[in-house]
Motif scaffolding. Structure first.
Motif, mmCIF file in Angstrom:
data_model
loop_
_atom_site.group_PDB
_atom_site.id
_atom_site.type_symbol
_atom_site.label_atom_id
_atom_site.label_comp_id
_atom_site.label_asym_id
_atom_site.label_seq_id
_atom_site.Cartn_x
_atom_site.Cartn_y
_atom_site.Cartn_z
ATOM 1 N N GLU A 14 30.665 -6.902 -26.889
ATOM 2 C CA GLU A 14 29.599 -6.096 -26.303
ATOM 3 C C GLU A 14 28.221 -6.665 -26.660
ATOM 4 O OE1 GLU A 14 30.281 -1.580 -26.172
ATOM 5 O OE2 GLU A 14 28.795 -1.896 -27.749
ATOM 6 N N GLU B 117 25.539 -8.394 -23.933
ATOM 7 C CA GLU B 117 24.266 -7.762 -23.567
ATOM 8 C C GLU B 117 23.247 -8.813 -23.134
ATOM 9 O OE1 GLU B 117 23.144 -5.231 -26.831
ATOM 10 O OE2 GLU B 117 24.762 -3.831 -26.278
ATOM 11 N N ARG C 117 33.236 -4.725 -30.147
ATOM 12 C CA ARG C 117 31.803 -4.597 -30.408
ATOM 13 C C ARG C 117 31.136 -5.984 -30.392
ATOM 14 N NH1 ARG C 117 27.322 -2.504 -29.611
ATOM 15 N NH2 ARG C 117 25.804 -2.703 -31.290
#
Ligand code: ARG
Length: 626
Positions: free
Chosen positions: A277, A281, A274
Motif C-alpha cells: 500500500e 501510493e 501495508r
C-alpha cells in the motif's frame, strides 16, 4: 523441436483493417485489380504518399519490382497498369515518371468526400479491430519497498501510451503491472521493520527505502563469501566468520519471515499488504499527475503467481523440455550455451519462473494474442529466454489456439546532460517525484512568464489556473520527449529543450492546439452551421492539410503494427506545420467570402480534434488556452 499445443493453432491474426477514409485504401484496391488484369497475379501495388506535392498526392511503386520479377521494361509495365486502372472519380491526373513510378493526383471531389467522411466519423476513420483477442501490456513494474525510478517512469508512460493506441484501435487491452511484491528481499525488509518495531500505521516510503537498503546490508555476507572463494587463509576466515555472525542471524530471521509469509500467516500478510500500500501510493500519485491509467485494478504482481510456480516446473518436466542440473531445474536451448534456470537446487523459484507463469496467464486466461513487455532494454536476454521457453511448451497461444505474438519492447535509459544516468543538482539519484515536481514547476514558470504579455490569452488568469496549465505543459514536455524518439535508445533529459514552445516538443503541439481553439472561439460559429457547410479545398495549403488529416487513421494503425510511438509525435508535428502553412496562406476569420470562411473553420475544427486525439494517445492534455 516443437511442442504440440493442446488446441489447433490457427494462423496469427496478421490481416489488418484499413481506413475507408484513407485515399490509399481506394487506390490500393483499384491498382491491385489493374495489376491482376495485367499480370494475372496478386501483388501489393505499393501505394505511398508523395513526398512532394509537385509529383501529385500519391505514388504507385509496384511496377519496378514487378518488371524485375517478370522481365521487361518497368515504365512500359507502369503504362500498362495505369491503362487498366479504373480511376474514374478518383484521380484527375496520373502519369508515369522516372524509372516507372505512377504519380497520382486525386480528384478534388474525391478528396473532399473522404474528408467529409472523416469529419463525420466517431473514430477519425479508424476501422473496427479484426482481432477479437486481447492485447496485454506489461507496464510500470515497480518493486515494493523501493522508490519508483525513472526507468519505471518510462515503463509506465510508454506502456500507457501503447495501451491507449490499442484502445483507440478498438482492442480489448489489459494493463498489467507486474509488481515486484514477492520473495526474499521483501521478507528481509519486513523482518527488519518488525525487529526494529517500526509503526506500520505511519510507515512512509522513505522508511521503506531506508529499511530495504539496510536489510540488504545487514544480511550481506558478500566479503565472507569472497574470502572463502579466494582461499584467504583460516585466520582471516575466522575473523570474517565472527564479523558476519549478525548477518547470518538477520538472514535466518528473513528466511523465517518469508516462510511465514508464504504460509499465509495472518499477521505477516497484513504487514506485507501495508508495504504494498505504501509503495503504491507514490505510483498512483505519479499516475494522476502524469495522466496515465495505472491504478490498483492493474496490479497483478509476482505474488499473484506464487501458486502457479510449481505448475510451471511440472509442465516443463512433463513435456520433456527441462532437465535437472546438479539439483536445479533448467530449460536448455538448442542455440545457446546458457540454459534458463527455473528452479534452484534449494527448491526456490526465480524471476523467470514467475514470468513464465505470468506469460501463460496472459495468453491462456487474458486471451492475449499480443503481449508487449515494456521493460528496460537491459532485460533483453531474460525475455528472450522466457519467450523461447514458453514457445517450447506451446504457451504462446490464446484460448482458441491462435498464435500469440510476444514482444519485449526494451527501452533505453534516461540520461543527464552529462550523458550519465540522471542525477539531481545535489548529485543524488533522481527520484520520480523530483522529476515530476521539477517538470511542473518549470512548466508553470514558463506559462506565468508568457501570461505577463497583455495580449496573451492567459493574461489575467488566476495563479491557480496558470499552475494547472503549467503542470499540463511540464508533463507534456516529459511525456513527449519520452515517446517521440526511438524508444530503444537512451535519451538526454533536458527540461530546457523539452519545455520550449517551439521545436519538436509537447508544449509546441499543445500551443498549436490552443491557438486553433482560440480561432474557433473567436469565430463564434454555431456547430450545426459549421457541420452543414461544404468543405472547399481550393488552395494547395488546404489540400495539403486535408491529405494529412486523412493520414491520421493509417498512422494509428501503423503504430499498432510497429509499436513505434514516435510516429504519433512525428505525425502531429507535421500536422501543426501544415496547419501553420494553411493559416498563413488562407485567412480564416477574415476570409473573402462566407463559404470559404465556414469551410476553413471546419478545417480548423478538424485539425483541432485530430491534434487533441493524437495528444490523447500520449496521454497529454490539450488546454484550450495557453
Ligand atoms: N520489477 C521488475 C524490475 O524492476 C520489472 C518487471 C517487469 N515485468 C516483468 N514481467 N518481468 O526490474
Amino acid at each position: 523441436m516443437s511442442a504440440t499445443p493442446s488446441a489447433p493453432v490457427s494462423a496469427p491474426c496478421t490481416a489488418s483493417p484499413r481506413s475507408a477514409c484513407d485515399p490509399a485504401t481506394t487506390l490500393d484496391e483499384r491498382f491491385r485489380a489493374a495489376i491482376r488484369a495485367v499480370t494475372g497475379s496478386e501483388a501489393d501495388p505499393q501505394i505511398r504518399a508523395s513526398a512532394n506535392a509537385k509529383f501529385g498526392d500519391f505514388q504507385v511503386n509496384a511496377a519496378m519490382a514487378l518488371a524485375k520479377e517478370r522481365g521487361g521494361n518497368p515504365r512500359a509495365l507502369a503504362e500498362e497498369i495505369l491503362k487498366r486502372a479504373d480511376l474514374a472519380g478518383i484521380a484527375s491526373a496520373c502519369e508515369v515518371a522516372g524509372p516507372g513510378f505512377i504519380n497520382v493526383t486525386l480528384e478534388t471531389e474525391f478528396l473532399t468526400a473522404r474528408l467529409e467522411e472523416l469529419s463525420r466519423s466517431q473514430s477519425f476513420g479508424i476501422p473496427p479491430a479484426l482481432d477479437r483477442h486481447a492485447v496485454v501490456i506489461d507496464l510500470c513494474g515497480v518493486n515494493v519497498a523501493k522508490q519508483m525510478h525513472v526507468g519505471h517512469l518510462r515503463a509506465t508512460i510508454i506502456g500507457d501510451s501503447l495501451a491507449r493506441v490499442f484502445e483507440r484501435l478498438g482492442r480489448k487491452v489489459w494493463r498489467e503491472n507486474h509488481l515486484g511484491d514477492w520473495g526474499l528481499p521483501i521478507a528481509m525488509t519486513l523482518a527488519r521493520l518488525i525487529r526494529e518495531r517500526v509503526n506500520f500505521a505511519t510507515l512512509t516510503l522513505d522508511d521503506l527505502n531506508t529499511n530495504y537498503r539496510a536489510a540488504q546490508v545487514e544480511t550481506s555476507t558478500a566479503d565472507l563469501d569472497a574470502a572463502t572463494r579466494f582461499h584467504c587463509g583460516p585466520h582471516r576466515l575466522a575473523e570474517f566468520e565472527i564479523q558476519y555472525e549478525p548477518a547470518r542471524g538477520a538472514m535466518e530471521n528473513a528466511k523465517k519471515t518469508l516462510v511465514r509469509l508464504q504460509s499465509g500467516d495472518a499477521e505477516i500478510v497484513r504487514d506485507w499488504e501495508r508495504l504494498i500500500e505504501v509503495t503504491m501510493e507514490q505510483v498512483y500519485d505519479a499516475a494522476r499527475i502524469l495522466h496515465v491509467k495505472v491504478g490498483p485494478e492493474n496490479n497483478r504482481g509476482e505474488s499473484f503467481f506464487r501458486d502457479r510456480l510449481a505448475g510451471v516446473i511440472e509442465a516443463f518436466a512433463k513435456s520433456g523440455f527441462s532437465k535437472s542440473d546438479q539439483g536445479a531445474i533448467v530449460v536448455p536451448f538448442a542455440d545457446r550455451e546458457r540454459p534458463l534456470l527455473i528452479q534452484k537446487s534449494d527448491g526456490g523459484f526465480l524471476y523467470a519462473t514467475t514470468d513464465l507463469a505470468a506469460l501463460r496467464f496472459r495468453t491462456a486466461e487474458l486471451d492475449g494474442s499480443l503481449v508487449v513487455y515494456v521493460v528496460d532494454a537491459r532485460q533483453r536476454d531474460h525475455f528472450r529466454d522466457v519467450f523461447d521457453a514458453a514457445r517450447l511448451v506451446g504457451w504462446n497461444t490464446t484460448k482458441d489456439g491462435a498464435e500469440s505474438t510476444l514482444v519485449h519492447l526494451g527501452f533505453g535509459a534516461v540520461l543527464g546532460s552529462d550523458k550519465k544516468p540522471l542525477k539531481t543538482r545535489s548529485g543524488e539519484n533522481f527520484t520520480l517525484k523530483d522529476l515530476l515536481d521539477e517538470a511542473c514547476e518549470r512548466g508553470t514558470a514558463e506559462v506565468v512568464r508568457r501570461a505577463e504579455d497583455p495580449n496573451a490569452p492567459t493574461h489575467g488568469l488566476s495563479p491557480k489556473a496558470l499552475a494547472e496549465i503549467g503542470a499540463a505543459v511540464g508533463i507534456a514536455a516529459v511525456k513527449y520527449a519520452d515517446l517521440s524518439g526511438d524508444l530503444t535508445k537512451d535519451y538526454v533529459f533536458d527540461l530546457d529543450r523539452m519545455i520550449a514552445f517551439e521545436g519538436d516538443t509537447g508544449p509546441y503541439l499543445q500551443y498549436a492546439h490552443a491557438r486553433i481553439a482560440s480561432i474557433l472561439g473567436k469565430s463564434n460559429e454555431n456547430d450545426a452551421v459549421l457541420a452543414s457547410a461544404p468543405l472547399l479545398l481550393r488552395d494547395p495549403a488546404e489540400r495539403a492539410l486535408a491529405l494529412h488529416l486523412l493520414r491520421y487513421a493509417p498512422m494509428v494503425l501503423d503504430v499498432g503494427r510497429t509499436l513505434e510511438t514516435n510516429r504519433v509525435g512525428a505525425y502531429l508535428a507535421q500536422l501543426a506545420t501544415l496547419f501553420n502553412g494553411f493559416y498563413q496562406a488562407c485567412p480564416v476569420l477574415k476570409a473573402d467570402d462566407a463559404a470559404a470562411r465556414l469551410s476553413r473553420l471546419r478545417l480548423c475544427a478538424l485539425t483541432r480534434a485530430v491534434l487533441a486525439d493524437g495528444l490523447s494517445l500520449y496521454g497529454i492534455v490539450a488546454p484550450n488556452r495557453m
